[in-house]
Design a protein around this motif. Structure first.
Motif, PDB file in Angstrom:
ATOM      1  N   GLU A   1       0.831  -1.205   0.000  1.00  0.00           N
ATOM      2  CA  GLU A   1       0.000   0.000   0.000  1.00  0.00           C
ATOM      3  C   GLU A   1       0.865   1.254   0.000  1.00  0.00           C
ATOM      4  N   LEU A   2       1.954   1.224   0.760  1.00  0.00           N
ATOM      5  CA  LEU A   2       2.846   2.387   0.796  1.00  0.00           C
ATOM      6  C   LEU A   2       3.480   2.631  -0.571  1.00  0.00           C
ATOM      7  N   LEU A   3       3.875   1.562  -1.280  1.00  0.00           N
ATOM      8  CA  LEU A   3       4.461   1.707  -2.611  1.00  0.00           C
ATOM      9  C   LEU A   3       3.441   2.237  -3.609  1.00  0.00           C
ATOM     10  N   ALA A   4       2.197   1.758  -3.522  1.00  0.00           N
ATOM     11  CA  ALA A   4       1.156   2.248  -4.429  1.00  0.00           C
ATOM     12  C   ALA A   4       0.863   3.722  -4.193  1.00  0.00           C
ATOM     13  N   GLU A   5       0.858   4.119  -2.934  1.00  0.00           N
ATOM     14  CA  GLU A   5       0.627   5.537  -2.645  1.00  0.00           C
ATOM     15  C   GLU A   5       1.777   6.401  -3.147  1.00  0.00           C
ATOM     16  N   ALA A   6       3.023   5.928  -2.976  1.00  0.00           N
ATOM     17  CA  ALA A   6       4.184   6.679  -3.472  1.00  0.00           C
ATOM     18  C   ALA A   6       4.188   6.729  -4.991  1.00  0.00           C
ATOM     19  N   ARG A   7       3.814   5.646  -5.635  1.00  0.00           N
ATOM     20  CA  ARG A   7       3.765   5.629  -7.101  1.00  0.00           C
ATOM     21  C   ARG A   7       2.718   6.604  -7.633  1.00  0.00           C
TER      22      ARG A   7
ATOM     23  N   ASP B   1      12.597  12.415 -13.092  1.00  0.00           N
ATOM     24  CA  ASP B   1      13.535  11.546 -12.364  1.00  0.00           C
ATOM     25  C   ASP B   1      14.424  12.330 -11.412  1.00  0.00           C
ATOM     26  N   ASN B   2      14.843  13.535 -11.803  1.00  0.00           N
ATOM     27  CA  ASN B   2      15.749  14.275 -10.945  1.00  0.00           C
ATOM     28  C   ASN B   2      15.058  14.857  -9.717  1.00  0.00           C
ATOM     29  N   HIS B   3      13.702  14.865  -9.694  1.00  0.00           N
ATOM     30  CA  HIS B   3      12.966  15.329  -8.525  1.00  0.00           C
ATOM     31  C   HIS B   3      12.491  14.165  -7.653  1.00  0.00           C
ATOM     32  N   LEU B   4      12.741  12.936  -8.075  1.00  0.00           N
ATOM     33  CA  LEU B   4      12.312  11.770  -7.308  1.00  0.00           C
ATOM     34  C   LEU B   4      13.347  11.491  -6.218  1.00  0.00           C
ATOM     35  N   THR B   5      13.230  12.162  -5.079  1.00  0.00           N
ATOM     36  CA  THR B   5      14.165  12.038  -3.966  1.00  0.00           C
ATOM     37  C   THR B   5      13.456  11.444  -2.765  1.00  0.00           C
ATOM     38  N   ALA B   6      14.246  10.910  -1.840  1.00  0.00           N
ATOM     39  CA  ALA B   6      13.695  10.307  -0.635  1.00  0.00           C
ATOM     40  C   ALA B   6      13.031  11.352   0.249  1.00  0.00           C
ATOM     41  N   GLU B   7      13.595  12.539   0.311  1.00  0.00           N
ATOM     42  CA  GLU B   7      13.027  13.582   1.162  1.00  0.00           C
ATOM     43  C   GLU B   7      11.646  14.009   0.665  1.00  0.00           C
ATOM     44  N   ARG B   8      11.505  14.122  -0.647  1.00  0.00           N
ATOM     45  CA  ARG B   8      10.206  14.529  -1.191  1.00  0.00           C
ATOM     46  C   ARG B   8       9.181  13.417  -1.034  1.00  0.00           C
ATOM     47  N   LEU B   9       9.589  12.164  -1.209  1.00  0.00           N
ATOM     48  CA  LEU B   9       8.670  11.044  -0.992  1.00  0.00           C
ATOM     49  C   LEU B   9       8.253  10.952   0.473  1.00  0.00           C
ATOM     50  N   ARG B  10       9.190  11.221   1.370  1.00  0.00           N
ATOM     51  CA  ARG B  10       8.858  11.139   2.810  1.00  0.00           C
ATOM     52  C   ARG B  10       7.777  12.147   3.172  1.00  0.00           C
ATOM     53  N   LYS B  11       7.879  13.357   2.609  1.00  0.00           N
ATOM     54  CA  LYS B  11       6.881  14.378   2.902  1.00  0.00           C
ATOM     55  C   LYS B  11       5.551  14.083   2.193  1.00  0.00           C
ATOM     56  N   ALA B  12       5.611  13.441   1.029  1.00  0.00           N
ATOM     57  CA  ALA B  12       4.382  13.218   0.263  1.00  0.00           C
ATOM     58  C   ALA B  12       3.524  12.109   0.870  1.00  0.00           C
ATOM     59  N   VAL B  13       4.168  11.016   1.324  1.00  0.00           N
ATOM     60  CA  VAL B  13       3.391   9.880   1.849  1.00  0.00           C
ATOM     61  C   VAL B  13       3.460   9.785   3.361  1.00  0.00           C
ATOM     62  N   HIS B  14       4.192  10.731   4.032  1.00  0.00           N
ATOM     63  CA  HIS B  14       4.261  10.771   5.498  1.00  0.00           C
ATOM     64  C   HIS B  14       4.778   9.445   6.053  1.00  0.00           C
ATOM     65  N   THR B  15       6.033   9.168   5.734  1.00  0.00           N
ATOM     66  CA  THR B  15       6.653   7.945   6.235  1.00  0.00           C
ATOM     67  C   THR B  15       8.047   8.268   6.744  1.00  0.00           C
ATOM     68  N   SER B  16       8.776   7.276   7.196  1.00  0.00           N
ATOM     69  CA  SER B  16      10.104   7.496   7.752  1.00  0.00           C
ATOM     70  C   SER B  16      11.124   7.661   6.637  1.00  0.00           C
ATOM     71  N   ALA B  17      12.314   8.198   7.013  1.00  0.00           N
ATOM     72  CA  ALA B  17      13.370   8.411   6.028  1.00  0.00           C
ATOM     73  C   ALA B  17      13.869   7.090   5.450  1.00  0.00           C
ATOM     74  N   GLU B  18      13.939   6.035   6.279  1.00  0.00           N
ATOM     75  CA  GLU B  18      14.433   4.738   5.785  1.00  0.00           C
ATOM     76  C   GLU B  18      13.480   4.148   4.756  1.00  0.00           C
ATOM     77  N   LYS B  19      12.161   4.198   5.044  1.00  0.00           N
ATOM     78  CA  LYS B  19      11.204   3.686   4.068  1.00  0.00           C
ATOM     79  C   LYS B  19      11.168   4.551   2.818  1.00  0.00           C
ATOM     80  N   ALA B  20      11.379   5.865   2.974  1.00  0.00           N
ATOM     81  CA  ALA B  20      11.389   6.760   1.809  1.00  0.00           C
ATOM     82  C   ALA B  20      12.542   6.429   0.875  1.00  0.00           C
ATOM     83  N   ARG B  21      13.711   6.088   1.433  1.00  0.00           N
ATOM     84  CA  ARG B  21      14.832   5.700   0.571  1.00  0.00           C
ATOM     85  C   ARG B  21      14.532   4.415  -0.195  1.00  0.00           C
ATOM     86  N   GLY B  22      13.891   3.447   0.481  1.00  0.00           N
ATOM     87  CA  GLY B  22      13.516   2.222  -0.225  1.00  0.00           C
ATOM     88  C   GLY B  22      12.497   2.472  -1.326  1.00  0.00           C
TER      89      GLY B  22
END
Length: 285
Positions: free
Chosen positions: A239-245, A253-274
């Motif tokens: 579910e987290l991957l579907a929401e991030a997708r 591609d150059n804007h697809l960063t872990a920090e932006r994903l973390r803020k968009a789906v409200h998750t931890s930094a480790e999960k955002a990197r994955g």
């Protein structure tokens, strides 16, 4: 430099190259007649030599690494061969009138043999080297240009996402005030204690260190109310991957960063990197 000066420079270069080709064309045509070429072959012979030089020059502007060095060697070889034949044409006046004997480009036999071999091998070399250069140009994959500003921003965002950051604070809906904690002291016993019998002394070597009980009063923390807990249910990795997708569907591609994903789906930094690595791998595939 504006486009107009560039266009004028290219036109001037084309004019100079065209005039130089006309001068070289006369010499190479007479040399081709001397080695036995007919009228049509002698007319096309300059295009075989000087034309391959132009093709090799264009290939050096497109190719890179070893392929570019190969194109430079072909360009240098055919330039030297054209120079030698033009020099021979200037030394032998009989070539101008076409009265020279067939296969005779010099009076000294070894020099004549070398010149005839050079003149006759250039068309065959043009077929081989020209085909090789065209194949290298067609199979060449240009290196993508990298924007320095975007690269620096990507590295900065990635470094910020890699830092150990705390998880987002839970949302509190209809918060209820928690009562202030009350200090509770230890009760003193009201019953008299029995006398403690004397204890025999213990040797110093057998004494063990035991942590003493803390005499500091403890604070009653109580239980956290249910309303103070996070209202978001726990999501599965799928579910987290579907929401991030879905959130990053229109991101480059150059804007697809872990920090932006973390803020968009409200998750931890480790999960955002994955999530970032998984989405980049899907886009690459």
């Amino acid at each position: 430099m504006n486009r107009t000066p560039k266009a004028l420079l290219v036109l001037a270069l084309v004019a100079v190259v065209g005039m130089a080709f006309r001068v070289s064309w006369n010499a190479l045509r007479d040399v081709a007649r001397a080695i036995g070429a007919d009228h049509t072959a002698a007319t096309l012979y300059p295009f075989v030599v000087d034309g391959l030089m132009a093709l090799a020059l264009v290939a050096t502007l497109v190719l890179t690494a070893d392929a570019r060095r190969f194109a430079l060697r072909v360009l240098g070889t055919y330039t030297a061969a054209s120079l030698v034949l033009n020099y021979v044409h200037g030394l032998v006046p009989a070539l101008h009138q076409g009265s020279v004997d067939w296969g005779r480009l010099a009076d000294w036999d070894p020099a004549n043999w070398a010149l005839v071999l050079l003149a006759t091998s250039l068309p065959v070399g043009s077929i081989y080297f020209g085909s090789d250069l065209v194949a290298k140009v067609l199979h060449h994959q240009p290196t993508p240009t990298v924007n320095v500003d975007e690269t620096a921003e990507s590295v900065r965002n990635r470094s910020m996402a890699d830092q150990a950051e705390p998880a987002p604070e839970p949302r509190i809906v209809n918060a209820v005030p928690i009562p202030r904690p009350v200090q509770v002291g230890f009760l003193k016993p009201t019953v008299a204690l029995k006398p403690v019998p004397a204890i025999a002394p213990v040797p110093v070597g057998s004494v063990s260190t035991v942590a003493a009980d803390s005499t500091r009063p403890r604070r009653a923390t109580g239980r956290v109310p249910d309303v103070a807990r996070s209202a978001r249910p726990k999501r599965t990795p799928a579910e987290l991957l579907a929401e991030a997708r879905s959130a990053s569907a229109d991101w480059p591609d150059n804007h697809l960063t872990a920090e932006r994903l973390r803020k968009a789906v409200h998750t931890s930094a480790e999960k955002a990197r994955g999530l970032r690595d998984t989405l980049l791998a899907e886009r690459a595939a």
